[in-house]
Write an enzyme that holds these catalytic residues in place. Structure first.
Site, PDB file in Angstrom:
ATOM      1  N   HIS A 101      -7.308  -3.601  13.017  1.00  0.00           N
ATOM      2  CA  HIS A 101      -6.868  -2.790  11.871  1.00  0.00           C
ATOM      3  C   HIS A 101      -7.939  -1.779  11.473  1.00  0.00           C
ATOM      4  CE1 HIS A 101      -5.172  -1.625   8.060  1.00  0.00           C
ATOM      5  NE2 HIS A 101      -6.066  -2.277   7.349  1.00  0.00           N
ATOM      6  N   HIS A 120     -15.114  -2.728   5.335  1.00  0.00           N
ATOM      7  CA  HIS A 120     -14.459  -3.124   6.582  1.00  0.00           C
ATOM      8  C   HIS A 120     -15.438  -3.011   7.766  1.00  0.00           C
ATOM      9  CE1 HIS A 120     -10.621  -2.647   4.348  1.00  0.00           C
ATOM     10  NE2 HIS A 120     -10.123  -3.453   5.266  1.00  0.00           N
ATOM     11  N   ASP A 153      -6.326  -9.657   7.740  1.00  0.00           N
ATOM     12  CA  ASP A 153      -6.492  -8.466   8.574  1.00  0.00           C
ATOM     13  C   ASP A 153      -6.955  -8.860   9.969  1.00  0.00           C
ATOM     14  OD1 ASP A 153      -5.776  -6.664   6.637  1.00  0.00           O
ATOM     15  OD2 ASP A 153      -7.794  -5.875   6.298  1.00  0.00           O
ATOM     16  N   HIS A 210       0.855  -6.194   6.373  1.00  0.00           N
ATOM     17  CA  HIS A 210      -0.135  -6.286   5.294  1.00  0.00           C
ATOM     18  C   HIS A 210       0.620  -6.567   3.994  1.00  0.00           C
ATOM     19  CE1 HIS A 210      -3.482  -4.627   7.784  1.00  0.00           C
ATOM     20  NE2 HIS A 210      -2.465  -4.060   8.418  1.00  0.00           N
ATOM     21  N   HIS A 262      -2.560 -11.732   2.923  1.00  0.00           N
ATOM     22  CA  HIS A 262      -2.525 -11.476   4.363  1.00  0.00           C
ATOM     23  C   HIS A 262      -3.931 -11.495   4.949  1.00  0.00           C
ATOM     24  CE1 HIS A 262      -3.236  -7.428   2.676  1.00  0.00           C
ATOM     25  NE2 HIS A 262      -3.877  -7.185   3.817  1.00  0.00           N
ATOM     26  N   TRP A 303       0.851  -1.196   0.000  1.00  0.00           N
ATOM     27  CA  TRP A 303       0.000   0.000   0.000  1.00  0.00           C
ATOM     28  C   TRP A 303       0.887   1.245   0.000  1.00  0.00           C
ATOM     29  CZ3 TRP A 303      -5.326  -0.534  -0.122  1.00  0.00           C
ATOM     30  CH2 TRP A 303      -6.051   0.666  -0.040  1.00  0.00           C
ATOM     31  N   GLU A 315      -6.870 -10.746   2.128  1.00  0.00           N
ATOM     32  CA  GLU A 315      -6.642  -9.846   0.994  1.00  0.00           C
ATOM     33  C   GLU A 315      -5.349 -10.227   0.272  1.00  0.00           C
ATOM     34  OE1 GLU A 315      -8.720  -5.866   2.962  1.00  0.00           O
ATOM     35  OE2 GLU A 315      -6.609  -6.292   3.360  1.00  0.00           O
TER      36      GLU A 315
END
Length: 218
Positions: A56, A161, A52, A46, A50, A16, A173
């Site tokens: 998070h 989320h 979450d 992440h 991965h 990210w 993800e």
């Protein structure tokens, strides 16, 4: 047959924007005369495929190391979605006549909107919160996706989320679903027992059900 749906973890694996890319520091090296090779890894949690942790995206949520392993191990359904870049997957976008066809507590959704995990594109698809609600009604406890997030990159309120938090569902993800047919599998994607952490990389694998075991050659 095993399908490895984990992107290879290398320093070139995209993360990210603004997050910590993978680096490896070699402290000792057999090739340089040391008795062992010893290295240090530094990276975002992440990373690639991965899981979450609820902390998070939800205040007071559990860390990934506190999550039940049943979320990440067991029968699942892989299903393709027809969705445009930058869109959100709705129930009607899934390649199913009805959500009852899922018939599994874990669902992996293929969008095809993040095709190269080593070259980041910002217009990947996310999930419609209404789809998350509908899957929860069908007793789904885990949803995986082939993008870096269940929400869109520019989303600030993170409605998908939030839907996962409402239903205490698990999120996977960054999966790679190239060459994996839609259908029923056993999911094996155990996170590390990182107590208090907001995510963990996983080695995500799909195993075909009721078939001889062999490893797909990539």
């Amino acid at each position: 047959m095993l399908y490895d749906i984990t992107p290879a973890v290398t320093p070139q694996l995209a993360v990210w924007p603004g997050d910590t890319t993978l680096t490896r520091e070699t402290l000792m090296d057999i090739d340089k005369g040391d008795s062992v090779t010893l290295s240090t890894l530094r990276s975002t949690v992440h990373l690639g495929a991965h899981a979450d942790g609820p902390n998070h995206y939800a205040k007071g949520g559990a860390g990934i190391g506190e999550r039940p392993l049943t979320h990440y191990l067991g029968p699942c359904r892989v299903v393709s979605a027809t969705v445009s870049r930058g869109g959100r997957v709705r129930a009607e976008d899934l390649a199913l006549d009805d959500l009852d066809q899922i018939n599994a507590h874990r669902v992996i959704i293929r969008t095809g909107t993040f095709p190269d995990p080593y070259n980041w594109n910002t217009d990947f698809a996310g999930l419609d919160p209404a789809l998350v609600d509908a899957l929860a009604e069908k007793a789904v406890i885990t949803v995986g996706i082939d993008t870096p997030s269940v929400d869109l990159q520019e989303s600030k309120d993170l409605p998908a989320h939030a839907a996962f938090a409402r239903h205490d569902m698990a999120i996977l993800e960054g999966l790679r679903l190239d060459g994996v047919p839609d259908g029923k599998y056993e999911l094996i994607a155990l996170p590390l027992k990182l107590l208090g952490f907001d995510a963990s990389p996983v080695r995500a694998v799909l195993r075909t059900i009721d078939s001889p075991l062999r490893l797909r050659a990539d």
